[in-house]
Design a protein around this motif. Sequence first.
Motif, PDB file in Angstrom:
ATOM      1  N   TRP A 257     -13.032   6.250  -8.835  1.00 37.97           N
ATOM      2  CA  TRP A 257     -13.654   6.372 -10.149  1.00 37.97           C
ATOM      3  C   TRP A 257     -13.404   7.769 -10.716  1.00 37.97           C
ATOM      4  CZ3 TRP A 257     -17.422   9.290 -12.517  1.00 37.97           C
ATOM      5  CH2 TRP A 257     -17.868   8.809 -13.747  1.00 37.97           C
ATOM      6  N   GLU A 258     -13.581   8.796  -9.898  1.00 40.76           N
ATOM      7  CA  GLU A 258     -13.354  10.175 -10.359  1.00 40.76           C
ATOM      8  C   GLU A 258     -11.890  10.402 -10.734  1.00 40.76           C
ATOM      9  OE1 GLU A 258     -14.790  12.661  -7.207  1.00 40.76           O
ATOM     10  OE2 GLU A 258     -16.869  12.048  -7.526  1.00 40.76           O
ATOM     11  N   ASP A 259     -10.970   9.918  -9.896  1.00 39.28           N
ATOM     12  CA  ASP A 259      -9.538  10.083 -10.183  1.00 39.28           C
ATOM     13  C   ASP A 259      -9.146   9.393 -11.484  1.00 39.28           C
ATOM     14  OD1 ASP A 259      -9.195  11.539  -7.854  1.00 39.28           O
ATOM     15  OD2 ASP A 259      -8.245   9.903  -6.745  1.00 39.28           O
ATOM     16  N   GLU A 260      -9.694   8.209 -11.725  1.00 42.68           N
ATOM     17  CA  GLU A 260      -9.367   7.481 -12.947  1.00 42.68           C
ATOM     18  C   GLU A 260      -9.916   8.200 -14.178  1.00 42.68           C
ATOM     19  OE1 GLU A 260     -10.555   3.379 -12.382  1.00 42.68           O
ATOM     20  OE2 GLU A 260      -9.409   3.309 -10.504  1.00 42.68           O
TER      21      GLU A 260
ATOM     22  N   LEU B 256       0.837  -1.198   0.000  1.00 43.49           N
ATOM     23  CA  LEU B 256       0.000   0.000   0.000  1.00 43.49           C
ATOM     24  C   LEU B 256       0.874   1.252   0.000  1.00 43.49           C
ATOM     25  CD1 LEU B 256      -2.626   1.599   0.227  1.00 43.49           C
ATOM     26  CD2 LEU B 256      -2.528   1.237   2.720  1.00 43.49           C
ATOM     27  N   ARG B 257       1.864   1.252   0.859  1.00 48.32           N
ATOM     28  CA  ARG B 257       2.770   2.406   0.915  1.00 48.32           C
ATOM     29  C   ARG B 257       3.483   2.614  -0.416  1.00 48.32           C
ATOM     30  NH1 ARG B 257       5.352   1.567   6.891  1.00 48.32           N
ATOM     31  NH2 ARG B 257       3.634   2.538   8.012  1.00 48.32           N
ATOM     32  N   GLU B 258       3.877   1.544  -1.080  1.00 47.71           N
ATOM     33  CA  GLU B 258       4.542   1.664  -2.383  1.00 47.71           C
ATOM     34  C   GLU B 258       3.616   2.303  -3.407  1.00 47.71           C
ATOM     35  OE1 GLU B 258       5.957  -2.223  -3.434  1.00 47.71           O
ATOM     36  OE2 GLU B 258       7.613  -2.130  -2.004  1.00 47.71           O
ATOM     37  N   HIS B 259       2.348   1.895  -3.409  1.00 49.78           N
ATOM     38  CA  HIS B 259       1.384   2.477  -4.347  1.00 49.78           C
ATOM     39  C   HIS B 259       1.150   3.955  -4.046  1.00 49.78           C
ATOM     40  CE1 HIS B 259       0.225  -0.973  -6.741  1.00 49.78           C
ATOM     41  NE2 HIS B 259       0.138  -1.700  -5.644  1.00 49.78           N
ATOM     42  N   LEU B 260       1.015   4.285  -2.777  1.00 50.00           N
ATOM     43  CA  LEU B 260       0.795   5.682  -2.414  1.00 50.00           C
ATOM     44  C   LEU B 260       2.004   6.537  -2.773  1.00 50.00           C
ATOM     45  CD1 LEU B 260      -1.052   5.292   1.025  1.00 50.00           C
ATOM     46  CD2 LEU B 260      -2.041   5.675  -1.253  1.00 50.00           C
TER      47      LEU B 260
ATOM     48  N   GLY C 183      -5.736  17.000  -6.189  1.00 49.52           N
ATOM     49  CA  GLY C 183      -6.770  16.049  -5.770  1.00 49.52           C
ATOM     50  C   GLY C 183      -6.181  14.705  -5.368  1.00 49.52           C
ATOM     51  N   VAL C 184      -5.214  14.225  -6.146  1.00 47.87           N
ATOM     52  CA  VAL C 184      -4.576  12.943  -5.821  1.00 47.87           C
ATOM     53  C   VAL C 184      -3.805  13.062  -4.511  1.00 47.87           C
ATOM     54  CG1 VAL C 184      -2.831  11.256  -6.561  1.00 47.87           C
ATOM     55  CG2 VAL C 184      -4.500  12.129  -8.209  1.00 47.87           C
ATOM     56  N   ARG C 185      -3.124  14.173  -4.313  1.00 43.33           N
ATOM     57  CA  ARG C 185      -2.396  14.364  -3.047  1.00 43.33           C
ATOM     58  C   ARG C 185      -3.339  14.375  -1.847  1.00 43.33           C
ATOM     59  NH1 ARG C 185       1.877  18.927  -5.145  1.00 43.33           N
ATOM     60  NH2 ARG C 185       3.495  17.466  -5.830  1.00 43.33           N
TER      61      ARG C 185
ATOM     62  N   GLY D  12       1.870   8.647 -20.502  1.00 43.16           N
ATOM     63  CA  GLY D  12       1.643   7.205 -20.566  1.00 43.16           C
ATOM     64  C   GLY D  12       1.650   6.513 -19.222  1.00 43.16           C
ATOM     65  N   SER D  13       2.144   7.191 -18.187  1.00 40.23           N
ATOM     66  CA  SER D  13       2.190   6.570 -16.857  1.00 40.23           C
ATOM     67  C   SER D  13       1.059   7.019 -15.937  1.00 40.23           C
ATOM     68  CB  SER D  13       3.528   6.882 -16.184  1.00 40.23           C
ATOM     69  OG  SER D  13       3.591   8.246 -15.794  1.00 40.23           O
ATOM     70  N   ILE D  14       0.317   8.049 -16.336  1.00 39.88           N
ATOM     71  CA  ILE D  14      -0.687   8.616 -15.432  1.00 39.88           C
ATOM     72  C   ILE D  14      -1.771   7.604 -15.088  1.00 39.88           C
ATOM     73  CG2 ILE D  14      -2.486  10.378 -15.180  1.00 39.88           C
ATOM     74  CD1 ILE D  14      -0.681  12.206 -16.937  1.00 39.88           C
ATOM     75  N   TYR D  15      -2.499   7.147 -16.093  1.00 44.15           N
ATOM     76  CA  TYR D  15      -3.603   6.226 -15.811  1.00 44.15           C
ATOM     77  C   TYR D  15      -3.119   4.909 -15.195  1.00 44.15           C
ATOM     78  CZ  TYR D  15      -7.783   3.429 -16.209  1.00 44.15           C
ATOM     79  OH  TYR D  15      -8.840   2.619 -15.906  1.00 44.15           O
ATOM     80  N   PRO D  16      -2.071   4.275 -15.731  1.00 45.22           N
ATOM     81  CA  PRO D  16      -1.631   3.014 -15.115  1.00 45.22           C
ATOM     82  C   PRO D  16      -1.241   3.156 -13.639  1.00 45.22           C
ATOM     83  CG  PRO D  16      -0.646   3.232 -17.277  1.00 45.22           C
ATOM     84  CD  PRO D  16      -1.319   4.544 -16.974  1.00 45.22           C
ATOM     85  N   THR D  17      -0.569   4.243 -13.283  1.00 46.25           N
ATOM     86  CA  THR D  17      -0.159   4.434 -11.887  1.00 46.25           C
ATOM     87  C   THR D  17      -1.377   4.547 -10.983  1.00 46.25           C
ATOM     88  OG1 THR D  17       1.888   5.533 -12.545  1.00 46.25           O
ATOM     89  CG2 THR D  17       1.114   5.942 -10.301  1.00 46.25           C
ATOM     90  N   VAL D  18      -2.324   5.363 -11.391  1.00 52.34           N
ATOM     91  CA  VAL D  18      -3.531   5.570 -10.596  1.00 52.34           C
ATOM     92  C   VAL D  18      -4.357   4.285 -10.548  1.00 52.34           C
ATOM     93  CG1 VAL D  18      -5.709   6.862 -10.490  1.00 52.34           C
ATOM     94  CG2 VAL D  18      -3.563   8.051 -11.005  1.00 52.34           C
ATOM     95  N   LYS D  19      -4.548   3.654 -11.675  1.00 53.90           N
ATOM     96  CA  LYS D  19      -5.379   2.436 -11.753  1.00 53.90           C
ATOM     97  C   LYS D  19      -4.784   1.292 -10.931  1.00 53.90           C
ATOM     98  CE  LYS D  19      -8.761  -0.082 -13.406  1.00 53.90           C
ATOM     99  NZ  LYS D  19     -10.114   0.107 -12.901  1.00 53.90           N
ATOM    100  N   GLN D  20      -3.471   1.083 -11.018  1.00 53.79           N
ATOM    101  CA  GLN D  20      -2.842   0.002 -10.246  1.00 53.79           C
ATOM    102  C   GLN D  20      -3.006   0.221  -8.752  1.00 53.79           C
ATOM    103  OE1 GLN D  20       1.199  -0.115 -11.646  1.00 53.79           O
ATOM    104  NE2 GLN D  20       0.629  -1.004 -13.606  1.00 53.79           N
ATOM    105  N   SER D  21      -2.856   1.450  -8.319  1.00 53.71           N
ATOM    106  CA  SER D  21      -3.032   1.765  -6.904  1.00 53.71           C
ATOM    107  C   SER D  21      -4.460   1.471  -6.469  1.00 53.71           C
ATOM    108  CB  SER D  21      -2.689   3.236  -6.652  1.00 53.71           C
ATOM    109  OG  SER D  21      -2.928   3.581  -5.316  1.00 53.71           O
ATOM    110  N   HIS D  22      -5.420   1.918  -7.264  1.00 48.09           N
ATOM    111  CA  HIS D  22      -6.823   1.715  -6.918  1.00 48.09           C
ATOM    112  C   HIS D  22      -7.220   0.241  -6.945  1.00 48.09           C
ATOM    113  CE1 HIS D  22      -7.787   6.120  -8.208  1.00 48.09           C
ATOM    114  NE2 HIS D  22      -7.091   6.052  -7.084  1.00 48.09           N
ATOM    115  N   GLU D  23      -6.743  -0.484  -7.939  1.00 50.19           N
ATOM    116  CA  GLU D  23      -7.051  -1.913  -8.010  1.00 50.19           C
ATOM    117  C   GLU D  23      -6.515  -2.652  -6.790  1.00 50.19           C
ATOM    118  OE1 GLU D  23      -5.699  -3.579 -11.704  1.00 50.19           O
ATOM    119  OE2 GLU D  23      -7.525  -2.968 -12.751  1.00 50.19           O
TER     120      GLU D  23
END
Length: 190
Positions: free
Chosen positions: A124-127, A46-50, A162-164, A81-92
């Motif tokens: 959902w909003e962040d993604e 979790l800490r790694e994703h955050l 918002g992400v912060r 190219g890294s924005i959505y994958p980073t956010v999505k992986q964390s959320h998943e």
Amino acid sequence: MIWINAGGLRTATKVLFQLAELRMEPGAKPVSLVTPNGEPPLLVELREHLRACLELCDTLEQIADQLPENIECSKCVEVAGSIYPTVKQSHEFEEKSLFPLLTDNCESDEETKITIQRLHAEHWEDESFAFEVQDALMEFASNPKQSNVEALAYMLRGFFEGVRRHVAFEWEHVVPAVRRNLTGGAAANA
């Protein structure tokens, strides 16, 4: 106690859930899965994703600060190219690994359920916003002279701020709750 190499977090996560499904004999002591530094692997992941989300925010802030003249288009493409994958992986990770842990262990805790519903909606909003930011950054990279850099900078700032805020909330509320659930109520300070 079972020690798991911190590098094998995904394996450790799977093992944790497999062990949780085992039926313990009456009087048996629970198995504790921790990394060598004493942290539960789920909390470490979790800490790694955050942290990855915060690093993305820092990078987007640098881009926003450098617009329009001091930015390389190739860097914009790479970051976009890294924005959505980073956010999505964390959320998943949170929704598949952490939220079930928290809801399964708090059947009577209405506050935790409401918090998880809120976080799910924010995910959902962040993604959705991540897709928009990704597209805007790609559009800028393909034609910087025709882009509205003020609007792009404003959009980038809105996204990373918002992400912060979301990450700060999770550091303050989710990390301690996960720690309590995984350590049987031990110190909740992260």
